[in-house]
Design a protein around this motif. Structure first.
Motif, PDB file in Angstrom:
ATOM      1  N   PRO A   1      -6.945   3.148  -5.039  1.00  0.00           N
ATOM      2  CA  PRO A   1      -7.926   2.256  -4.786  1.00  0.00           C
ATOM      3  C   PRO A   1      -9.065   2.619  -5.528  1.00  0.00           C
ATOM      4  O   PRO A   1      -9.104   3.788  -6.252  1.00  0.00           O
TER       5      PRO A   1
ATOM      6  N   SER B   1     -15.528  -2.668  -9.129  1.00  0.00           N
ATOM      7  CA  SER B   1     -14.659  -2.806  -8.075  1.00  0.00           C
ATOM      8  C   SER B   1     -14.875  -2.015  -6.901  1.00  0.00           C
ATOM      9  O   SER B   1     -15.104  -0.799  -7.390  1.00  0.00           O
TER      10      SER B   1
ATOM     11  N   ALA C   1     -14.025  -1.348  -2.771  1.00  0.00           N
ATOM     12  CA  ALA C   1     -13.067  -1.793  -1.904  1.00  0.00           C
ATOM     13  C   ALA C   1     -13.422  -1.333  -0.239  1.00  0.00           C
ATOM     14  O   ALA C   1     -13.839  -0.134  -0.326  1.00  0.00           O
TER      15      ALA C   1
ATOM     16  N   CYS D   1      -7.151  -3.267  -4.695  1.00  0.00           N
ATOM     17  CA  CYS D   1      -8.403  -3.846  -4.599  1.00  0.00           C
ATOM     18  C   CYS D   1      -8.607  -5.350  -3.449  1.00  0.00           C
ATOM     19  O   CYS D   1      -7.328  -5.652  -3.134  1.00  0.00           O
ATOM     20  N   ASP D   2      -9.487  -5.266  -2.768  1.00  0.00           N
ATOM     21  CA  ASP D   2      -9.649  -6.292  -1.937  1.00  0.00           C
ATOM     22  C   ASP D   2     -10.794  -7.426  -2.190  1.00  0.00           C
ATOM     23  O   ASP D   2     -10.741  -8.655  -1.445  1.00  0.00           O
TER      24      ASP D   2
END
Length: 215
Positions: free
Chosen positions: A69, A104, A106, A132-133
């Motif tokens: 993540p 990024s 998350a 990643c979300d």
């Protein structure tokens, strides 16, 4: 991981970090799982060594899934985030609007759900995966959404990028790069392999982070 394999388990999930690939990206660049790992810090190099060590234990009957993540946000997040949260709660204007970076981040609840998916599913083969979300955001966009979750609007101001970055360095010292630099990652390969979908939208994640309560 070795103990899990010897105990007869069929799957092991190791939580790593995108720092095993890189801690920053060039403007406009997005790093995915195909990127040749070149960690830039002792932290990132230790993560990559750990990833390789557990992946070496994978066999046909023992899957090893390494999850990478990016920086996480949510209630209780550390680093520069508490100061960001306090500013958003107070509705303080920050001069981030002209900084066109891409980062990024998350939500911890989504990453936890992805880990459950990797541990309980069988469709994800051994390997290392960026997780990643959402798409990368600029720091200004992220702060604006966080302010909106606290009920404030129009709190992102524009200053010349060089001036805004200089102020960030004064306030955050060596953590400034974590706020105004680029660190964009693509986790689409894990989503394609697993069928996973984040249970929380970005706005829901912001609300939970702002209030500490589920939506």
């Amino acid at each position: 991981a070795r103990a899990a394999r010897e105990a007869g388990l069929g799957r092991f999930v190791h939580v790593s970090s995108v720092a095993a690939l890189a801690s920053s990206t060039a403007p406009g660049e997005t790093i995915d799982d195909s990127f040749a790992a070149s960690p830039e810090t002792p932290y990132g190099r230790s993560k990559l060594e750990g990833d390789r060590a557990v992946l070496d234990l994978a066999t046909d009957g023992f899957a090893v899934v390494v999850m990478r993540p990016p920086a996480l946000f949510g209630p209780g997040a550390k680093g520069w985030f508490p100061a960001f949260m306090r500013a958003a709660r107070l509705g303080l204007p920050l001069p981030l609007g002209a900084i066109a970076n891409r980062r990024s981040l998350a939500f911890v609840g989504n990453v936890a759900d992805a880990l459950v998916n990797a541990a309980t599913g069988t469709s994800v083969p051994s390997g290392a995966y960026v997780v990643c979300d959402s798409a990368p955001l600029s720091s200004g966009e992220f702060y604006d959404r966080l302010c909106r979750a606290h009920g404030h609007r129009g709190r992102v101001w524009c200053l010349p990028p060089s001036l805004a970055k200089g102020l960030a360095r004064i306030v955050l010292a060596d953590r400034a790069a974590s706020l105004v630099g680029n660190a964009a990652f693509d986790g689409s390969r894990f989503i394609a392999r697993s069928g996973w979908a984040p249970p929380f939208t970005l706005d829901q994640a912001m609300t939970i982070t702002a209030t500490g309560r589920p939506c």
